[in-house]
Design an enzyme around this catalytic site. Structure first.
Site, PDB file in Angstrom:
ATOM      1  N   ASP A  25       9.456  -2.095   2.110  1.00  0.00           N
ATOM      2  CA  ASP A  25       9.780  -1.357   0.893  1.00  0.00           C
ATOM      3  C   ASP A  25      10.154  -2.283  -0.267  1.00  0.00           C
ATOM      4  OD1 ASP A  25      10.162   0.850  -0.643  1.00  0.00           O
ATOM      5  OD2 ASP A  25      12.090   1.407   0.217  1.00  0.00           O
ATOM      6  N   GLY A  26       9.844  -1.823  -1.471  1.00  0.00           N
ATOM      7  CA  GLY A  26      10.270  -2.548  -2.675  1.00  0.00           C
ATOM      8  C   GLY A  26       9.131  -3.280  -3.368  1.00  0.00           C
ATOM      9  N   ASN A  27       7.906  -3.067  -2.897  1.00  0.00           N
ATOM     10  CA  ASN A  27       6.761  -3.752  -3.508  1.00  0.00           C
ATOM     11  C   ASN A  27       6.573  -3.340  -4.972  1.00  0.00           C
ATOM     12  OD1 ASN A  27       6.300  -4.733  -0.968  1.00  0.00           O
ATOM     13  ND2 ASN A  27       4.637  -3.318  -0.492  1.00  0.00           N
ATOM     14  N   HIS A  42       2.087  -4.810  -3.783  1.00  0.00           N
ATOM     15  CA  HIS A  42       1.566  -4.591  -2.426  1.00  0.00           C
ATOM     16  C   HIS A  42       0.835  -5.846  -1.919  1.00  0.00           C
ATOM     17  CE1 HIS A  42       2.960  -0.581  -2.645  1.00  0.00           C
ATOM     18  NE2 HIS A  42       2.087  -0.177  -3.535  1.00  0.00           N
ATOM     19  N   GLU A  72       2.803  10.576   4.070  1.00  0.00           N
ATOM     20  CA  GLU A  72       3.263  11.089   2.767  1.00  0.00           C
ATOM     21  C   GLU A  72       2.758  10.222   1.601  1.00  0.00           C
ATOM     22  OE1 GLU A  72       5.482  10.714   5.430  1.00  0.00           O
ATOM     23  OE2 GLU A  72       5.232  12.852   5.870  1.00  0.00           O
ATOM     24  N   ASN A  73       2.364   8.978   1.896  1.00  0.00           N
ATOM     25  CA  ASN A  73       1.962   8.061   0.812  1.00  0.00           C
ATOM     26  C   ASN A  73       0.675   8.481   0.092  1.00  0.00           C
ATOM     27  OD1 ASN A  73       3.221   5.045   2.452  1.00  0.00           O
ATOM     28  ND2 ASN A  73       4.176   6.305   0.904  1.00  0.00           N
ATOM     29  N   TRP A  74      -0.079   9.424   0.680  1.00  0.00           N
ATOM     30  CA  TRP A  74      -1.306   9.898   0.001  1.00  0.00           C
ATOM     31  C   TRP A  74      -0.965  10.581  -1.318  1.00  0.00           C
ATOM     32  CZ3 TRP A  74      -5.591   7.931   1.968  1.00  0.00           C
ATOM     33  CH2 TRP A  74      -5.629   7.613   3.332  1.00  0.00           C
ATOM     34  N   ARG A 198      17.326   4.724   4.266  1.00  0.00           N
ATOM     35  CA  ARG A 198      16.673   5.880   4.910  1.00  0.00           C
ATOM     36  C   ARG A 198      15.698   5.401   5.975  1.00  0.00           C
ATOM     37  NH1 ARG A 198      16.053   7.073  -0.454  1.00  0.00           N
ATOM     38  NH2 ARG A 198      14.022   6.076  -0.552  1.00  0.00           N
ATOM     39  N   LEU A 199      15.341   6.350   6.872  1.00  0.00           N
ATOM     40  CA  LEU A 199      14.338   6.037   7.897  1.00  0.00           C
ATOM     41  C   LEU A 199      12.940   6.475   7.448  1.00  0.00           C
ATOM     42  CD1 LEU A 199      14.029   4.804  10.669  1.00  0.00           C
ATOM     43  CD2 LEU A 199      14.760   6.944  11.697  1.00  0.00           C
TER      44      LEU A 199
HETATM   45  C1  FPP Z   1       6.575   0.552  -0.032  1.00  0.00           C
HETATM   46  O1  FPP Z   1       6.999  -0.041  -1.252  1.00  0.00           O
HETATM   47  C2  FPP Z   1       5.305  -0.031   0.398  1.00  0.00           C
HETATM   48  C3  FPP Z   1       4.165   0.660   0.710  1.00  0.00           C
HETATM   49  C4  FPP Z   1       4.090   2.137   0.632  1.00  0.00           C
HETATM   50  C5  FPP Z   1       2.925  -0.033   1.115  1.00  0.00           C
HETATM   51  C6  FPP Z   1       3.090  -1.261   1.977  1.00  0.00           C
HETATM   52  C7  FPP Z   1       1.783  -1.919   2.055  1.00  0.00           C
HETATM   53  C8  FPP Z   1       1.574  -3.249   2.104  1.00  0.00           C
HETATM   54  C9  FPP Z   1       2.661  -4.262   2.192  1.00  0.00           C
HETATM   55  C10 FPP Z   1       0.187  -3.783   2.040  1.00  0.00           C
HETATM   56  C11 FPP Z   1      -0.744  -3.291   3.088  1.00  0.00           C
HETATM   57  C12 FPP Z   1      -0.360  -3.712   4.430  1.00  0.00           C
HETATM   58  C13 FPP Z   1      -1.013  -4.584   5.200  1.00  0.00           C
HETATM   59  C14 FPP Z   1      -0.474  -4.905   6.513  1.00  0.00           C
HETATM   60  C15 FPP Z   1      -2.235  -5.256   4.782  1.00  0.00           C
HETATM   61  P1  FPP Z   1       7.032   0.856  -2.542  1.00  0.00           P
HETATM   62  O2  FPP Z   1       5.683   0.907  -3.145  1.00  0.00           O
HETATM   63  O3  FPP Z   1       7.605   2.197  -2.205  1.00  0.00           O
HETATM   64  O4  FPP Z   1       8.001   0.073  -3.475  1.00  0.00           O
HETATM   65  P2  FPP Z   1       9.052   0.702  -4.503  1.00  0.00           P
HETATM   66  O5  FPP Z   1      10.037   1.460  -3.669  1.00  0.00           O
HETATM   67  O6  FPP Z   1       9.642  -0.506  -5.135  1.00  0.00           O
HETATM   68  O7  FPP Z   1       8.307   1.571  -5.457  1.00  0.00           O
END
Ligand code: FPP
Length: 244
Positions: A25-27, A42, A72-74, A198-199
């Protein structure tokens, strides 16, 4: 030795968890802080995934699971979803290199949503690595914990319908066999970076007795040194599994 790194000194492999799960999380926030589109976060997060996998293998962790994409990410904007799936497509080729390293790869989640080519690549990788036992790396993609439990319940219901088992014969062990994780041990340590507590529907059955470790560090900045801190903290926890 004067040069002893204190952190390393406190790492006790005999206290290492059997199974670590990571919520990546946090990308998005990592990218935003730099004025970049979320997909760059990401991409950086995927590099961390690779770095942490390598480190876990080197220090002898037996099972690691990463939450890459949830059911849910869709709901996210289409360009972000396709950027994540494209990254996954790239990395699945890269992950084939783990074959040489005797790492078993498993995908958790409903694969049927992906195109035939991607499904085949996922299935081939699972098949080609199924006998390896140095480490098991599990990648949750189109995964939801509740969805997984419903999926297992459907399989068992079919068996009851066919008269192969009676409802009162169903045990936790039997149920567990139909989870995507099947023979992988329960999660011992659940790590969520980025300050969220959270989980989020991740491994809800398997984390029943997991220890949780939260940090404010964003996933792209998560490093082997951060993992060391989590392992040291884990080593200090007293796990009673409902006993005293
Ligand atoms: C959550 O951070 C991250 C994701 C929903 C996607 C994670 C995917 C990757 C790291 C890349 C694909 C994976 C592989 C193994 C190739 P967020 O987007 O919710 O961050 P935020 O909370 O800061 O908005």
């Amino acid at each position: 030795m004067a040069l002893f790194n204190k952190t390393k000194e406190e790492l006790l492999p005999e206290q290492f968890p059997e199974h670590i799960a990571f919520i990546m999380d946090g990308n998005g926030r990592w990218a935003k802080k730099r004025g970049l589109p979320r997909k760059f976060g990401h991409r950086e997060g995927a590099k961390t995934f690779k770095k942490i996998t390598r480190y876990c293998k080197d220090i002898g962790i037996k099972n690691i699971t990463f939450y890459a994409f949830s059911t849910e990410n869709w709901k996210r904007p289409e360009d972000e979803v396709s950027a994540i799936i494209e990254l996954f497509r790239e990395y699945i080729v890269d992950v084939r290199n783990y074959i040489g390293e005797e790492v078993r790869v498993l995908f958790l989640g409903d694969k049927t949503i992906f195109d035939d080519d991607l499904q085949k690549k996922m299935n081939d990788l699972e098949e080609d690595t199924k006998d390896y036992n140095k480490m098991t790396m599990l990648l949750a993609i189109n995964y939801g914990g509740r969805d997984e439990i419903v999926h297992a319940a459907k399989i068992l219901s079919e068996q009851v319908k066919r008269g192969e088992i009676q409802p009162d014969e169903i045990t936790e062990d039997m149920f567990q066999k139909y989870l995507y994780t099947a023979d992988v041990p329960d999660v011992d340590l659940m790590i969520r970076p980025s300050g969220e507590l959270r989980l989020s529907n991740f491994l809800i059955w398997q984390s029943a007795y997991a220890e949780f470790y939260f940090t404010d560090v964003l996933w792209p900045d998560f490093s082997p040194n951060e993992l060391d801190k989590a392992l040291i903290e884990f080593g200090k926890r007293s796990r009673r599994f409902g006993g005293v």
